[in-house]
Design a protein around this motif. Sequence first.
Motif, short mmCIF file in Angstrom:
data_model
loop_
_atom_site.label_atom_id
_atom_site.label_comp_id
_atom_site.label_asym_id
_atom_site.label_seq_id
_atom_site.Cartn_x
_atom_site.Cartn_y
_atom_site.Cartn_z
N ILE A 87 0.83 -1.20 0.00
CA ILE A 87 0.00 0.00 0.00
C ILE A 87 0.87 1.26 0.00
O ILE A 87 0.53 2.26 -0.62
CB ILE A 87 -0.97 -0.01 1.20
CG1 ILE A 87 -1.94 -1.18 1.04
CG2 ILE A 87 -1.73 1.30 1.31
CD1 ILE A 87 -2.82 -1.42 2.25
N THR A 134 -11.14 -3.39 -1.40
CA THR A 134 -10.77 -1.98 -1.28
C THR A 134 -10.37 -1.42 -2.64
O THR A 134 -9.44 -1.93 -3.28
CB THR A 134 -9.60 -1.81 -0.29
OG1 THR A 134 -10.01 -2.34 0.97
CG2 THR A 134 -9.21 -0.34 -0.15
N THR A 189 -8.64 1.60 -4.26
CA THR A 189 -7.78 2.70 -3.85
C THR A 189 -7.66 3.77 -4.93
O THR A 189 -7.09 4.83 -4.68
CB THR A 189 -6.37 2.21 -3.46
OG1 THR A 189 -5.78 1.56 -4.58
CG2 THR A 189 -6.44 1.25 -2.28
N LEU A 235 -7.14 -3.43 -4.26
CA LEU A 235 -6.25 -4.28 -3.47
C LEU A 235 -6.79 -5.71 -3.51
O LEU A 235 -7.99 -5.92 -3.30
CB LEU A 235 -6.19 -3.81 -2.02
CG LEU A 235 -5.67 -2.40 -1.78
CD1 LEU A 235 -5.62 -2.11 -0.28
CD2 LEU A 235 -4.30 -2.18 -2.42
N GLN A 276 -1.52 -4.27 -4.81
CA GLN A 276 -2.23 -3.34 -5.69
C GLN A 276 -2.29 -3.87 -7.12
O GLN A 276 -1.27 -4.27 -7.67
CB GLN A 276 -1.52 -1.98 -5.70
CG GLN A 276 -1.64 -1.27 -4.38
CD GLN A 276 -1.12 0.14 -4.46
OE1 GLN A 276 -1.69 0.96 -5.18
NE2 GLN A 276 -0.05 0.41 -3.77
#
Length: 128
Positions: free
Chosen positions: A66, A99, A101, A117, A123
């Motif tokens: 992250i 998630t 992002t 994610l 990622q």
Amino acid sequence: MRIEHIAIWVTDLEMMRTFYERYFNAVSGEKYYNPTKEFSSYFLRFTDGARLEIMHKPSIGKSSNIDTTRTGFIHFAMSVGSKEKVNSLTDELRADGYTITGEPRTTGDGYYESVVLDPEGNQIEITI
């Protein structure tokens, strides 16, 4: 030349295999297991022939991709073919609790992408 495969350490091998099969149409090879090294892995093949190796060994600790302000591996991109597919896959992943992002957008360098994610925090850019 081309990149033949990328490998990532994972905590939950089966969960990660299922994630890439379900959302990115990966086809899993047979599970490899070496009892001496307590090492197991799958090679996941994608439509164009690229492969992702997911690997597990109990002694490997968790980390996170992250933080994009460090050197090293940060993300990989999966091309899904169209803006509509980027949008729909992003919506599906969001609805399933993953998630997001980076919302779908055109980047400064011309990519249309979103960023999600995977279950262990790696990622993935979803691109055209």
